[in-house]
Each structure stands twice: as C-alpha cells, then as structure tokens.
Design a protein around this motif. Structure first.
Motif, PDB file in Angstrom:
ATOM      1  N   SER A 145       7.898  33.331  41.986  1.00  0.00           N
ATOM      2  CA  SER A 145       8.322  34.363  41.038  1.00  0.00           C
ATOM      3  C   SER A 145       7.988  35.757  41.557  1.00  0.00           C
ATOM      4  O   SER A 145       8.791  36.689  41.432  1.00  0.00           O
ATOM      5  CB  SER A 145       7.644  34.140  39.679  1.00  0.00           C
ATOM      6  OG  SER A 145       7.973  32.878  39.145  1.00  0.00           O
ATOM      7  N   LEU A 146       6.801  35.912  42.157  1.00  0.00           N
ATOM      8  CA  LEU A 146       6.437  37.204  42.750  1.00  0.00           C
ATOM      9  C   LEU A 146       7.401  37.560  43.880  1.00  0.00           C
ATOM     10  O   LEU A 146       7.796  38.731  44.029  1.00  0.00           O
ATOM     11  CB  LEU A 146       5.004  37.152  43.261  1.00  0.00           C
ATOM     12  CG  LEU A 146       3.910  37.126  42.178  1.00  0.00           C
ATOM     13  CD1 LEU A 146       2.560  36.779  42.801  1.00  0.00           C
ATOM     14  CD2 LEU A 146       3.829  38.465  41.454  1.00  0.00           C
ATOM     15  N   ALA A 147       7.805  36.551  44.666  1.00  0.00           N
ATOM     16  CA  ALA A 147       8.770  36.798  45.739  1.00  0.00           C
ATOM     17  C   ALA A 147      10.120  37.228  45.166  1.00  0.00           C
ATOM     18  O   ALA A 147      10.787  38.116  45.717  1.00  0.00           O
ATOM     19  CB  ALA A 147       8.926  35.538  46.597  1.00  0.00           C
ATOM     20  N   VAL A 148      10.528  36.610  44.055  1.00  0.00           N
ATOM     21  CA  VAL A 148      11.787  36.984  43.403  1.00  0.00           C
ATOM     22  C   VAL A 148      11.758  38.451  43.004  1.00  0.00           C
ATOM     23  O   VAL A 148      12.718  39.209  43.248  1.00  0.00           O
ATOM     24  CB  VAL A 148      12.045  36.097  42.168  1.00  0.00           C
ATOM     25  CG1 VAL A 148      13.194  36.658  41.340  1.00  0.00           C
ATOM     26  CG2 VAL A 148      12.368  34.672  42.585  1.00  0.00           C
ATOM     27  N   TRP A 149      10.651  38.874  42.405  1.00  0.00           N
ATOM     28  CA  TRP A 149      10.573  40.264  41.944  1.00  0.00           C
ATOM     29  C   TRP A 149      10.459  41.230  43.121  1.00  0.00           C
ATOM     30  O   TRP A 149      10.917  42.383  43.027  1.00  0.00           O
ATOM     31  CB  TRP A 149       9.416  40.427  40.979  1.00  0.00           C
ATOM     32  CG  TRP A 149       9.713  39.802  39.650  1.00  0.00           C
ATOM     33  CD1 TRP A 149       9.132  38.696  39.100  1.00  0.00           C
ATOM     34  CD2 TRP A 149      10.712  40.223  38.711  1.00  0.00           C
ATOM     35  NE1 TRP A 149       9.704  38.406  37.887  1.00  0.00           N
ATOM     36  CE2 TRP A 149      10.674  39.320  37.622  1.00  0.00           C
ATOM     37  CE3 TRP A 149      11.633  41.265  38.691  1.00  0.00           C
ATOM     38  CZ2 TRP A 149      11.519  39.447  36.522  1.00  0.00           C
ATOM     39  CZ3 TRP A 149      12.483  41.395  37.590  1.00  0.00           C
ATOM     40  CH2 TRP A 149      12.419  40.491  36.528  1.00  0.00           C
ATOM     41  N   CYS A 150       9.890  40.785  44.241  1.00  0.00           N
ATOM     42  CA  CYS A 150       9.887  41.627  45.435  1.00  0.00           C
ATOM     43  C   CYS A 150      11.308  41.843  45.954  1.00  0.00           C
ATOM     44  O   CYS A 150      11.680  42.955  46.356  1.00  0.00           O
ATOM     45  CB  CYS A 150       9.010  41.007  46.523  1.00  0.00           C
ATOM     46  SG  CYS A 150       7.235  41.132  46.208  1.00  0.00           S
ATOM     47  N   VAL A 151      12.106  40.774  45.959  1.00  0.00           N
ATOM     48  CA  VAL A 151      13.501  40.902  46.380  1.00  0.00           C
ATOM     49  C   VAL A 151      14.256  41.814  45.413  1.00  0.00           C
ATOM     50  O   VAL A 151      15.049  42.670  45.840  1.00  0.00           O
ATOM     51  CB  VAL A 151      14.179  39.519  46.468  1.00  0.00           C
ATOM     52  CG1 VAL A 151      15.667  39.668  46.768  1.00  0.00           C
ATOM     53  CG2 VAL A 151      13.519  38.660  47.534  1.00  0.00           C
ATOM     54  N   GLU A 152      13.999  41.660  44.105  1.00  0.00           N
ATOM     55  CA  GLU A 152      14.689  42.526  43.140  1.00  0.00           C
ATOM     56  C   GLU A 152      14.234  43.979  43.296  1.00  0.00           C
ATOM     57  O   GLU A 152      15.033  44.903  43.105  1.00  0.00           O
ATOM     58  CB  GLU A 152      14.459  42.043  41.714  1.00  0.00           C
ATOM     59  CG  GLU A 152      15.274  42.803  40.707  1.00  0.00           C
ATOM     60  CD  GLU A 152      15.699  41.971  39.516  1.00  0.00           C
ATOM     61  OE1 GLU A 152      15.878  42.552  38.440  1.00  0.00           O
ATOM     62  OE2 GLU A 152      15.861  40.750  39.662  1.00  0.00           O
ATOM     63  N   ALA A 153      12.960  44.187  43.640  1.00  0.00           N
ATOM     64  CA  ALA A 153      12.507  45.552  43.908  1.00  0.00           C
ATOM     65  C   ALA A 153      13.277  46.144  45.090  1.00  0.00           C
ATOM     66  O   ALA A 153      13.588  47.347  45.111  1.00  0.00           O
ATOM     67  CB  ALA A 153      11.013  45.564  44.188  1.00  0.00           C
ATOM     68  N   SER A 154      13.618  45.295  46.073  1.00  0.00           N
ATOM     69  CA  SER A 154      14.419  45.760  47.204  1.00  0.00           C
ATOM     70  C   SER A 154      15.806  46.204  46.747  1.00  0.00           C
ATOM     71  O   SER A 154      16.390  47.129  47.326  1.00  0.00           O
ATOM     72  CB  SER A 154      14.535  44.651  48.258  1.00  0.00           C
ATOM     73  OG  SER A 154      13.264  44.268  48.725  1.00  0.00           O
ATOM     74  N   VAL A 155      16.336  45.554  45.708  1.00  0.00           N
ATOM     75  CA  VAL A 155      17.616  45.984  45.131  1.00  0.00           C
ATOM     76  C   VAL A 155      17.482  47.402  44.585  1.00  0.00           C
ATOM     77  O   VAL A 155      18.326  48.278  44.825  1.00  0.00           O
ATOM     78  CB  VAL A 155      18.063  45.018  44.019  1.00  0.00           C
ATOM     79  CG1 VAL A 155      19.337  45.527  43.347  1.00  0.00           C
ATOM     80  CG2 VAL A 155      18.282  43.617  44.573  1.00  0.00           C
ATOM     81  N   TYR A 156      16.407  47.654  43.844  1.00  0.00           N
ATOM     82  CA  TYR A 156      16.182  48.987  43.277  1.00  0.00           C
ATOM     83  C   TYR A 156      16.028  50.025  44.393  1.00  0.00           C
ATOM     84  O   TYR A 156      16.516  51.161  44.268  1.00  0.00           O
ATOM     85  CB  TYR A 156      14.929  48.965  42.399  1.00  0.00           C
ATOM     86  CG  TYR A 156      15.123  48.366  41.030  1.00  0.00           C
ATOM     87  CD1 TYR A 156      14.891  49.111  39.887  1.00  0.00           C
ATOM     88  CD2 TYR A 156      15.528  47.045  40.874  1.00  0.00           C
ATOM     89  CE1 TYR A 156      15.048  48.569  38.625  1.00  0.00           C
ATOM     90  CE2 TYR A 156      15.699  46.483  39.617  1.00  0.00           C
ATOM     91  CZ  TYR A 156      15.458  47.248  38.500  1.00  0.00           C
ATOM     92  OH  TYR A 156      15.629  46.699  37.242  1.00  0.00           O
ATOM     93  N   ILE A 157      15.345  49.644  45.472  1.00  0.00           N
ATOM     94  CA  ILE A 157      15.152  50.574  46.585  1.00  0.00           C
ATOM     95  C   ILE A 157      16.486  50.878  47.268  1.00  0.00           C
ATOM     96  O   ILE A 157      16.788  52.037  47.601  1.00  0.00           O
ATOM     97  CB  ILE A 157      14.155  49.973  47.591  1.00  0.00           C
ATOM     98  CG1 ILE A 157      12.764  49.864  46.946  1.00  0.00           C
ATOM     99  CG2 ILE A 157      14.086  50.814  48.865  1.00  0.00           C
ATOM    100  CD1 ILE A 157      11.772  49.046  47.759  1.00  0.00           C
ATOM    101  N   ALA A 158      17.305  49.841  47.475  1.00  0.00           N
ATOM    102  CA  ALA A 158      18.597  50.032  48.145  1.00  0.00           C
ATOM    103  C   ALA A 158      19.534  50.897  47.312  1.00  0.00           C
ATOM    104  O   ALA A 158      20.230  51.767  47.852  1.00  0.00           O
ATOM    105  CB  ALA A 158      19.239  48.669  48.432  1.00  0.00           C
TER     106      ALA A 158
END
Length: 351
Positions: free
Chosen positions: A211-224
């Motif tokens: 789940s933490l990895a999922v939110w890290c990937v989603e944070a990458s969406v926000y960064i992009a």
C-alpha cells in the motif's frame, strides 16, 4: 410530515450533490485563466502521469486479489482487475462511494460460495490499509502541512467533545436496551470484519508495504502533473500532497469528491510551493483529468461490455437483498426456537 417518494428523494439528493459542484464552478470562474502544457516536455510529463496512474491501479487490483484469496473468496483474477476501475468509476459518478457496492454486487454474482458481506469486508480491509498508509505518510512526511492548519477554535473543540460524550452515552443506553438485537447485528457483520482481522499478521504487513508503494507511485503522478504545468514537486512534497488530499477525500462530498478534494489540493500545493494561482488552477484541472476521466471511461466500458451494464448491477443487488432477507428470516426463526426451548426448560425446572 409527508413521506418523500423515491423520485423526489433522488431529485433532492441530486440538488444536494449539485451545490458543491456549483460552488467549485463559481470559484473557478473567479480565478485567473489556467495555462495548459503545449511544449513537448509538458505533454510527455502528462502522458507519463497517465502511465503511472495505470501502474498504481494495477497494483491496487493485485492487492485486492491477495486480500480476496486470503479471505477464501473463489474468484477469477480477470474479474478482480476489471472490477477495480469499475469501482473507481462508481466512486467518481455515484454518491457515498457507490463504486464499492458495484464491486461487491458484481463480484458476488461471479464468486459462488462467497457472501456479499465477505466481499465487502475485503474492500473494507483495502480502506483500512489505505488509511494506515496515508496516516504514516502524514505523520512522517506531511508535518509541514499539518503545521499550516489554523489553530482550532476552543469553543468548537469543546462542542465536539460534548457531542462525542453524548454519543457515547446514547450508545451505552442503546446497548443496554437493545442488547439482543445488537448482538444479532454484530453476528451478521462478523464476515465483514474477518478480512480486516487477517491483516494482523505477516500477510498484513506485506500488504501495508504494498500500500505504501501504491501511494508512492500515485505521488509520482502528482509530481508528473506538476512538472507538466511548471510546478516543481519533490518526492516528499508529492507524498505530502497526495496524503493530505486523499485524507480530505474521506470527508463526505459530491460524486468525484467535488469541493473537498479541490480545496485540499489547492491548500496542499500552496503549502509546499510558491506557485502562482493560475498554475495551481491548471494543476488542479489536469490532476482531475488524469485521476478521474480515463479510469471513469474505462470502468464504464468494462461495466457495459463485460458485465452487461447497470441492469446486471440491479439484478445482482436484488439477488443480494433476497439473500439477506433469507438469512434474516433464518436467524429470526433460530432465535425464536431458542427462546421457545429456553421457556420450556424454565417451565420444566419450575414444575
């Protein structure tokens, strides 16, 4: 007081949901005109954000599949992966996170031997994992956002404490007065709690890491998306924004979290950057496009093509209601038989 017909209830609910949408539209018209990416770098960043969100969605589907397997729900992996975007589609267009019920009814119709309550319990386990992961991120990385929040009004805090105490007293009174009924309700909800209880294990720790990895990937969406409109967000900033905005999305709101989500995004981005208002508005609009539009379209197409559309959902819901009524009648009959047997034993002992 006149009783509202189902049609009037739907109309009233529609008006209630339209209020925050109208407020957001009115607010947007008062802001500077947004600027969208037109250069190659911005467009590549936007495409990358879409690809990252696909990865995050697939990771969520895999996590749900593992929770279902652990709960002994016999289902096909293809259904799990298809129903994940359908669920998000439902959350985006229906009130009260209606997508979770869509997933429950449709998977229940394809998972023989598994109750709807058990399936709903696996979705509850997902939400628990998300809440814990977001809580960890908020505490560890988003303390700067929490520090930006205004100090609470003591009058409001005391009123909240008073309301909480009244609720506790009311719950205690209800527990004493309706003890048998509450025990029956708790027994009926036991299948829903089982998947969450199974998280208290090594399996649950592994799912929390996922789940933490999922939110890290989603944070990458926000960064992009930020890079596409000229807002530079580091990994810590992206995690802080994603944690704060998704925590705010837990507040009841209109479909698509209109209002609460938008306010949270604007507040969080302003807290971690000095971006101009027009850039923040562009960021909000593009972020909504990336996170809501494609998955809603894909979910709707899958709902129609793979599951027969809303008519199939209605049939599955009616079947679930009939199943629930049968369970209640059987439980009531068993309780009545137990009472009769108890009275007979009492009479025999008295004689």
């Amino acid at each position: 007081m006149p009783t509202l017909t189902p049609t009037r209830k739907r109309i009233l609910m529609g008006i209630v949901w339209l209020i925050p949408i109208a407020c957001v539209v009115w607010w947007a018209t008062k802001q500077e005109a947004p600027r969208f990416p037109s250069d190659a770098g911005g467009i590549v960043a936007l495409v990358g954000a879409l690809g990252l969100y696909v990865v995050a969605t697939l990771m969520r589907a895999e996590r749900w599949d593992r929770i279902l397997r652990r709960a002994d729900v016999d289902c096909r992996r293809a259904d799990v992966y298809a129903l994940t975007p359908i669920g998000y589609m439902g959350n985006n267009v229906l009130p009260a996170r209606g997508g979770e019920l869509l997933r429950t009814f449709l998977l229940g119709s394809r998972a023989p031997g598994s109750t709807k309550r058990t399936i709903l319990g696996t979705i509850l386990a997902e939400r628990v994992l998300d809440a814990v992961a977001l809580g960890v991120i908020l505490v560890v990385l988003a303390s700067n956002l929490l520090g930006e929040l205004p100090a609470p009004n003591m009058t409001v805090v005391l009123a909240g404490v008073a309301v909480l105490l009244l609720l506790i007293v009311a719950a205690a009174v209800a527990l004493l007065k309706f003890r048998e009924r509450l025990l029956f309700v708790l027994a009926s909800l036991k299948p829903m709690a089982q998947p969450t209880r199974q998280l208290l294990s090594g399996h649950g720790i592994a799912l929390l890491v996922l789940s933490l990895a999922v939110w890290c990937v989603e944070a990458s969406v926000y960064i992009a998306v930020g890079r596409a409109v000229g807002i530079e967000l580091g990994l810590q900033d992206g995690l802080a924004v994603v944690a704060f905005t998704n925590a705010a999305a837990l507040i009841p709101a209109a479909p698509g979290y209109i209002g609460t989500y938008d306010a949270a995004v604007i507040f969080a981005v302003n807290a971690v950057t000095n971006a101009p208002r027009s850039a923040v508005l562009s960021y909000l609009i593009l972020l909504r496009f990336v996170l809501f539009v494609p998955i809603t379209i894909v979910g709707f197409v899958l709902l129609v093509v793979r599951y027969g559309g809303l008519s199939r959902v209605k049939a599955a819901r009616e079947a679930a209601q009939a199943e629930q009524r049968a369970e209640h009648e059987a439980a009531a009959a068993a309780a009545a038989a137990t009472r009769v047997e108890s009275h007979a034993d009492t009479a025999a002992s008295t004689a």
